[in-house]
Design a protein around this motif. Structure first.
Motif, PDB file in Angstrom:
ATOM      1  N   LYS A 108      18.871 -20.922  58.229  1.00  0.00           N
ATOM      2  CA  LYS A 108      18.049 -21.493  59.634  1.00  0.00           C
ATOM      3  C   LYS A 108      16.588 -21.057  59.517  1.00  0.00           C
ATOM      4  N   GLY A 135      21.604 -27.173  62.863  1.00  0.00           N
ATOM      5  CA  GLY A 135      22.531 -28.015  63.948  1.00  0.00           C
ATOM      6  C   GLY A 135      23.401 -27.111  64.537  1.00  0.00           C
ATOM      7  N   TYR A 136      23.506 -25.789  64.498  1.00  0.00           N
ATOM      8  CA  TYR A 136      24.488 -24.991  65.223  1.00  0.00           C
ATOM      9  C   TYR A 136      23.785 -23.728  65.867  1.00  0.00           C
ATOM     10  N   TYR A 146      28.160 -20.494  64.730  1.00  0.00           N
ATOM     11  CA  TYR A 146      28.252 -19.768  63.446  1.00  0.00           C
ATOM     12  C   TYR A 146      29.539 -18.795  63.549  1.00  0.00           C
ATOM     13  N   ASN A 153      33.322 -30.495  58.796  1.00  0.00           N
ATOM     14  CA  ASN A 153      31.787 -30.977  58.490  1.00  0.00           C
ATOM     15  C   ASN A 153      31.477 -30.332  57.000  1.00  0.00           C
ATOM     16  N   CYS A 154      32.124 -28.937  56.978  1.00  0.00           N
ATOM     17  CA  CYS A 154      31.704 -28.239  55.515  1.00  0.00           C
ATOM     18  C   CYS A 154      32.392 -28.494  54.519  1.00  0.00           C
ATOM     19  N   VAL A 172      19.481 -28.839  51.765  1.00  0.00           N
ATOM     20  CA  VAL A 172      20.697 -29.189  52.727  1.00  0.00           C
ATOM     21  C   VAL A 172      21.255 -28.335  53.878  1.00  0.00           C
ATOM     22  N   MET A 173      21.440 -27.030  53.260  1.00  0.00           N
ATOM     23  CA  MET A 173      21.950 -26.093  54.283  1.00  0.00           C
ATOM     24  C   MET A 173      21.186 -25.632  55.360  1.00  0.00           C
ATOM     25  N   LYS A 188      19.222 -27.957  57.082  1.00  0.00           N
ATOM     26  CA  LYS A 188      19.425 -29.131  57.838  1.00  0.00           C
ATOM     27  C   LYS A 188      20.711 -28.677  58.558  1.00  0.00           C
ATOM     28  N   HIS A 189      21.797 -28.244  57.868  1.00  0.00           N
ATOM     29  CA  HIS A 189      23.038 -28.147  58.668  1.00  0.00           C
ATOM     30  C   HIS A 189      22.945 -26.998  59.449  1.00  0.00           C
TER      31      HIS A 189
END
Length: 91
Positions: free
Chosen positions: A59, A74-75, A80, A25-26, A67-68, A70-71
């Protein structure tokens, strides 16, 4: 023997199909296998702790991003760590 040990560490990081899937995804922004060719930083070869710390900072908002953040939301911390090991093994 030392070379075999280094190869084993890299192979084990790449052997985790879940980490490889998440890391894929990255690649849209950070390049294939985290090797950026543009202005966005590369992830390949980053130290595990640095990667994890940055994701946590995105986070919790202590590292501002749109953007980051939001990503990162999700984890989990374990995810991580898995992605960090994957990228750290790529040179």
């Amino acid at each position: 023997l030392l070379l075999a040990g280094a190869f084993g560490a890299a192979a084990s990081a790449h052997a985790d199909p879940r980490a490889r899937f998440m890391a894929a995804n990255c690649s849209y922004c950070h390049g294939p296998e985290g090797k950026s060719t543009g202005a966005i930083p590369s992830l390949a070869g980053l130290e595990v702790k640095y990667f994890v710390d940055q994701m946590k900072a995105f986070k919790d908002g202590s590292r501002p991003a749109t953007v980051m953040k939001k990503h990162a939301n999700g984890y989990t911390d374990a995810e991580y760590e898995a992605m960090a090991k994957y990228f750290a093994a790529i040179k």
